[in-house]
Design an enzyme around this catalytic site. Sequence first.
Site, mmCIF file in Angstrom:
data_model
loop_
_atom_site.group_PDB
_atom_site.id
_atom_site.type_symbol
_atom_site.label_atom_id
_atom_site.label_comp_id
_atom_site.label_asym_id
_atom_site.label_seq_id
_atom_site.Cartn_x
_atom_site.Cartn_y
_atom_site.Cartn_z
ATOM 1 N NE ARG A 273 -1.811 1.498 3.684
ATOM 2 C CZ ARG A 273 -1.755 1.186 4.979
ATOM 3 N NH1 ARG A 273 -2.465 0.199 5.442
ATOM 4 N NH2 ARG A 273 -0.964 1.856 5.800
ATOM 5 C CG HIS A 277 -6.128 2.514 6.967
ATOM 6 N ND1 HIS A 277 -6.565 1.320 6.412
ATOM 7 C CD2 HIS A 277 -7.162 2.965 7.721
ATOM 8 C CE1 HIS A 277 -7.802 1.076 6.822
ATOM 9 N NE2 HIS A 277 -8.182 2.052 7.604
ATOM 10 C CE1 TYR A 286 1.433 2.048 8.392
ATOM 11 C CE2 TYR A 286 0.380 3.626 9.865
ATOM 12 C CZ TYR A 286 0.416 2.967 8.653
ATOM 13 O OH TYR A 286 -0.539 3.215 7.709
#
Lengths: 378, 337
Positions: A273, A277, A286
């Site tokens: 990705r 998100h 992260y």
Amino acid sequence: MTLLDQPAGPSASVWPPNAHGPRRDPAPLLPDPEPFRLLDTPAADKLDPELLRDLYRRLVLGRRYNQQATTLTKQGRLAVYPASTGQEACQVAAALVLREDDWLFPSYRDTLAVVSRGVRPVEALTLLRGNAHHGWDPKAHRTAPLSTPLATQAPHAVGLAHAARLRGDDVVALALVGDGGTSEGDFHEALNFAGVLGAPVVFLVQNNGYAISVPLSKQSAAPTLAHKAVGYGISGRLVDGNDAAAMHTVLTEAVEHARSGRGPVLVEAVTYRLEAHTNADDATRYRTPDEVDAWQERDPLAVLERHLRAHDLIDDAGVAAAAEAAEELAAEMRAEFHSEPELDPLSLFTHVYAEPTPQLREQADLLAAELAAEADAR
Amino acid sequence: MSTATAPAAASGATTSLTMAQALNTALRDAMREDPTVLVMGEDVGTLGGVFRITDGLAAEFGADRCLDTPLAEAGILGSAVGMAMYGLRPVVELQFDAFAYPAFEQLLSHVAKMRNRTAGRLPLPITIRIPYGGGIGGVEHHSDSSEAYYAHTPGLHVLTPATVADGYGMLRAAIASDDPVVFLEPKRLYWSKDEITPGPVEPIGRAVVRRQGTSATLLTYGPSLPVCLEAAEVARAEGWDLAVVDLRSLTPFDDETVTAAVRATGRAVVVHEATGFGGPGAEIAARVTERCFHHLAAPVLRVTGFDIPYPPPMLERHHLPGVDRILDAVARLQWEQ
């Protein structure tokens, strides 16, 4: 010497008649040790150039779609957008390998697959726009509504595929799940039901490395997610999700496997990705820029374009034509989302049941009176 | 356990059946009339269900239409969603009240909402049969009254029969419904017996006055109906003439019948096995008070299970509403004023 130290030998006692099911050799179900790739391999020479050019045009379209949806979100035209940027090869291939009468079961990150099924972007994005929970006609497009609760759409796909077979139709259902979704109980139950029923269903796990912030290492201790298939007696395939040709090939084989009555298939596509998100997420908390940069090198669009150019399968005019078609899609999206959606507050009560209950009629009357008072005050 | 198999009830013919047989007959008749109806769940095939409600269906209709599933309730209901999307009409059996909970997410997030979120394009005609309630000496997790969870969820119809005739008629209506129905079967009434005359399928959602009365109105449903009828008999000796209303359907709720029945007596007691706090009785008492305030001589009272986890079988009689507890409540309805 303990009992466990005794040398094991064949037991002289015989098993009673087997009430515990057949034992099967797991070897044919096992995925390849490494993700299957085609582009940049010798096997790529045998690929149909027209298929590759078609995949390229669709990836360009898909990338532009993701960019435009992200922009619309920044402009407040969408409430939220979970981009599939970097996963376009998975999205496009999932739609492309299905027949018109097959069914797709998407999750919230899969609107590009839905658009690739022929649904207009404004309908595919209705949930994320926020004017209604769902846009398109699921039966007309053989595409289920976006499922937000993770993996809950997987048993739906199994049930639909089984029902189709009961009715004598050679229809296949394809369910899209993420790596995080494979931890859900519904994923397990769906694969188990599919295996037991031998349902013509394909599960495509887009393993993009993260469930929001949680990396796969904290999600699963399985050798690969494709190995999970073996526990259910179904076939597992591992594929490079950023290799559009490999995705198309593996999914085509999986769909035919299911359609021909050989049972369900679990495909794990290893992808990434590239965006956060959603627009509301901060991925820098992260993952490192270095990691993202490394995956930019494996961007499915760049990988395919490099291959096409290296093999002289596309020229500048072909690239420009693909870009132009993508701009047309973006312009269509801007135009459709520029106008405010029509909202009818009283429609809230019309589809709770086939016929509103007396209680809902009372509540609809209450809201109608409030609306009338609002109108009078204006 | 005796078999539930009974001859298919020809419309208009009177037969003597247990509730279990009536439910079995309803399934069989529905399957004969409509080839899209199929039954699925744990042990429903070869065994005929742990309560034998699906007895003989696999033999008559084959394993595909009476499907023994893996032991996984979310998978059962989730598969049924997909089947309904493809035009089938699944009747799901979830084996016991407390074993239905793993299917909760499918029920709340998909079954209850699919028609609404697709603006009517994807209705889900699924019947979810759940044996519920106590009184059969079941050990833990076999006696829950879980109706409040379902009744609290928009998009579901919640029905519970209390008579043999309703076992047949209401299950036929549930299967015929284009909306999902949670069909709660009072398991302690499975062996109750009565003569029934199946008629045309009735619309769902109407309560029935089972006993006319003038002193006070008992509002109840499912397993508590026979208890209330017995209480009404005992009360007669004490000078009270109690009306008893069988609600039959929690969603939709028949305000019309309930309101008329309470206004006729001016006093009301709601009786159910489910725990009282946040239970159906709270909703019913509120609705009755809102609609009947000026007709009431006393506050609406509730007789319910205590607010405790369902007790072990040797203690369950202290938990379940009984005749005495109902009559004590009737006695507290401010008769002195």
